[in-house]
Design a protein around this motif. Structure first.
Motif, PDB file in Angstrom:
ATOM      1  N   HIS A  98      13.487  -2.240  -0.143  1.00  0.00           N
ATOM      2  CA  HIS A  98      12.121  -1.434  -0.145  1.00  0.00           C
ATOM      3  C   HIS A  98      11.212  -1.910   0.781  1.00  0.00           C
ATOM      4  CE1 HIS A  98       9.166   1.131  -1.933  1.00  0.00           C
ATOM      5  NE2 HIS A  98       8.259  -0.035  -2.149  1.00  0.00           N
ATOM      6  N   VAL A  99      10.612  -1.286   1.673  1.00  0.00           N
ATOM      7  CA  VAL A  99       9.623  -1.470   2.362  1.00  0.00           C
ATOM      8  C   VAL A  99       8.237  -1.248   1.945  1.00  0.00           C
ATOM      9  CG1 VAL A  99       8.713  -1.557   4.842  1.00  0.00           C
ATOM     10  CG2 VAL A  99      11.231  -1.735   4.352  1.00  0.00           C
ATOM     11  N   TYR A 100       7.270  -2.023   1.757  1.00  0.00           N
ATOM     12  CA  TYR A 100       6.112  -1.761   1.408  1.00  0.00           C
ATOM     13  C   TYR A 100       4.804  -2.432   2.490  1.00  0.00           C
ATOM     14  CZ  TYR A 100       1.901  -2.256  -1.625  1.00  0.00           C
ATOM     15  OH  TYR A 100       0.562  -2.097  -2.274  1.00  0.00           O
ATOM     16  N   TYR A 101       3.697  -1.701   2.718  1.00  0.00           N
ATOM     17  CA  TYR A 101       2.823  -2.125   3.457  1.00  0.00           C
ATOM     18  C   TYR A 101       1.551  -2.227   2.528  1.00  0.00           C
ATOM     19  CZ  TYR A 101       5.867  -0.645   7.216  1.00  0.00           C
ATOM     20  OH  TYR A 101       6.960  -0.180   7.866  1.00  0.00           O
ATOM     21  N   GLY A 144      -5.437  -4.370   1.562  1.00  0.00           N
ATOM     22  CA  GLY A 144      -6.402  -5.264   1.074  1.00  0.00           C
ATOM     23  C   GLY A 144      -6.082  -6.708   1.280  1.00  0.00           C
ATOM     24  N   VAL A 145      -5.180  -6.978   1.916  1.00  0.00           N
ATOM     25  CA  VAL A 145      -4.571  -8.506   2.131  1.00  0.00           C
ATOM     26  C   VAL A 145      -4.352  -8.640   3.540  1.00  0.00           C
ATOM     27  CG1 VAL A 145      -3.855  -8.886  -0.283  1.00  0.00           C
ATOM     28  CG2 VAL A 145      -2.327  -8.027   1.724  1.00  0.00           C
ATOM     29  N   CYS A 146      -4.014 -10.025   4.071  1.00  0.00           N
ATOM     30  CA  CYS A 146      -3.760 -10.309   5.346  1.00  0.00           C
ATOM     31  C   CYS A 146      -2.380 -10.043   5.547  1.00  0.00           C
ATOM     32  CB  CYS A 146      -3.802 -12.050   5.478  1.00  0.00           C
ATOM     33  SG  CYS A 146      -5.488 -12.441   5.249  1.00  0.00           S
ATOM     34  N   SER A 147      -1.476 -10.149   4.910  1.00  0.00           N
ATOM     35  CA  SER A 147      -0.022  -9.541   5.101  1.00  0.00           C
ATOM     36  C   SER A 147       0.106  -8.147   5.641  1.00  0.00           C
ATOM     37  CB  SER A 147       1.015  -9.880   3.877  1.00  0.00           C
ATOM     38  OG  SER A 147       0.604  -9.380   3.051  1.00  0.00           O
ATOM     39  N   ARG A 148       1.074  -7.884   6.320  1.00  0.00           N
ATOM     40  CA  ARG A 148       1.170  -6.419   6.836  1.00  0.00           C
ATOM     41  C   ARG A 148       2.248  -5.854   6.347  1.00  0.00           C
ATOM     42  NH1 ARG A 148       0.328 -10.008  11.000  1.00  0.00           N
ATOM     43  NH2 ARG A 148       2.289  -9.640  11.909  1.00  0.00           N
ATOM     44  N   LYS A 149       3.321  -6.362   6.150  1.00  0.00           N
ATOM     45  CA  LYS A 149       4.435  -5.662   5.693  1.00  0.00           C
ATOM     46  C   LYS A 149       5.377  -6.468   4.862  1.00  0.00           C
ATOM     47  CE  LYS A 149       8.760  -3.871   7.778  1.00  0.00           C
ATOM     48  NZ  LYS A 149       9.469  -3.833   9.079  1.00  0.00           N
ATOM     49  N   SER A 163      -4.128  -9.626  -3.879  1.00  0.00           N
ATOM     50  CA  SER A 163      -4.012 -10.969  -3.081  1.00  0.00           C
ATOM     51  C   SER A 163      -2.431 -10.646  -2.729  1.00  0.00           C
ATOM     52  CB  SER A 163      -3.809 -12.180  -3.975  1.00  0.00           C
ATOM     53  OG  SER A 163      -2.846 -11.826  -4.953  1.00  0.00           O
ATOM     54  N   CYS A 164      -1.828 -11.379  -1.905  1.00  0.00           N
ATOM     55  CA  CYS A 164      -0.304 -11.363  -1.490  1.00  0.00           C
ATOM     56  C   CYS A 164       0.548 -11.265  -2.775  1.00  0.00           C
ATOM     57  CB  CYS A 164      -0.011 -12.152  -0.382  1.00  0.00           C
ATOM     58  SG  CYS A 164      -0.695 -12.007   1.244  1.00  0.00           S
ATOM     59  N   PRO A 165       0.392 -12.150  -3.533  1.00  0.00           N
ATOM     60  CA  PRO A 165       1.245 -12.144  -4.828  1.00  0.00           C
ATOM     61  C   PRO A 165       1.049 -10.702  -5.538  1.00  0.00           C
ATOM     62  CG  PRO A 165       0.216 -14.469  -4.741  1.00  0.00           C
ATOM     63  CD  PRO A 165      -0.444 -13.271  -3.702  1.00  0.00           C
ATOM     64  N   ASP A 166      -0.264 -10.487  -5.700  1.00  0.00           N
ATOM     65  CA  ASP A 166      -0.442  -9.053  -6.561  1.00  0.00           C
ATOM     66  C   ASP A 166       0.236  -7.950  -5.689  1.00  0.00           C
ATOM     67  OD1 ASP A 166      -1.868  -7.611  -8.614  1.00  0.00           O
ATOM     68  OD2 ASP A 166      -3.304  -6.915  -6.986  1.00  0.00           O
ATOM     69  N   GLN A 167       0.046  -8.033  -4.455  1.00  0.00           N
ATOM     70  CA  GLN A 167       0.713  -6.724  -3.689  1.00  0.00           C
ATOM     71  C   GLN A 167       2.134  -6.956  -3.692  1.00  0.00           C
ATOM     72  OE1 GLN A 167      -0.815  -3.963  -1.719  1.00  0.00           O
ATOM     73  NE2 GLN A 167      -2.012  -4.765  -3.586  1.00  0.00           N
ATOM     74  N   LEU A 168       2.680  -8.166  -3.727  1.00  0.00           N
ATOM     75  CA  LEU A 168       4.176  -8.204  -3.856  1.00  0.00           C
ATOM     76  C   LEU A 168       4.554  -7.650  -5.238  1.00  0.00           C
ATOM     77  CD1 LEU A 168       7.018  -9.012  -2.919  1.00  0.00           C
ATOM     78  CD2 LEU A 168       6.404 -11.440  -3.744  1.00  0.00           C
ATOM     79  N   ALA A 169       3.873  -7.932  -6.300  1.00  0.00           N
ATOM     80  CA  ALA A 169       4.021  -7.173  -7.555  1.00  0.00           C
ATOM     81  C   ALA A 169       4.153  -5.604  -7.596  1.00  0.00           C
ATOM     82  CB  ALA A 169       3.106  -7.773  -8.325  1.00  0.00           C
TER      83      ALA A 169
END
Length: 84
Positions: free
Chosen positions: A3-6, A9-14, A67-73
């Motif tokens: 699964h690809v997610y963009y 609200g964080v620095c990571s892009r993909k 955050s990046c961890p929150d967005q990974l969730a």
């Protein structure tokens, strides 16, 4: 299943997550703080996706609401929903 997610609200892009039978097989994140992103990817690999989601949901980065961890969730939740 990959699964690809963009993230928003964080620095990571993909974020690319591979989840099979509820277990995180692989995570790749583009952008963000390099050392933290590497650690995050290694830590969640092999975990049950539900466990990773419960540990990372709601984590904030500084004054940001996410955050990046929150967005990974979020990415992992979406991956699990696609499997159903």
């Amino acid at each position: 299943m990959t699964h690809v997610y963009y993230p928003k609200g964080v620095c990571s892009r993909k974020m690319t997550v591979d989840v099979e039978n509820g277990v995180v097989n692989n995570v790749e994140i583009v952008g963000g703080c390099n050392g933290n992103i590497q650690a995050l990817c290694r830590l969640v690999t092999g975990m049950k996706a539900e466990d990773a989601i419960s540990k990372m949901s709601g984590i904030r980065c500084g004054f940001k609401l996410t955050s990046c961890p929150d967005q990974l969730a979020v990415a992992l939740k979406q991956a699990l929903e696609k499997q159903e």
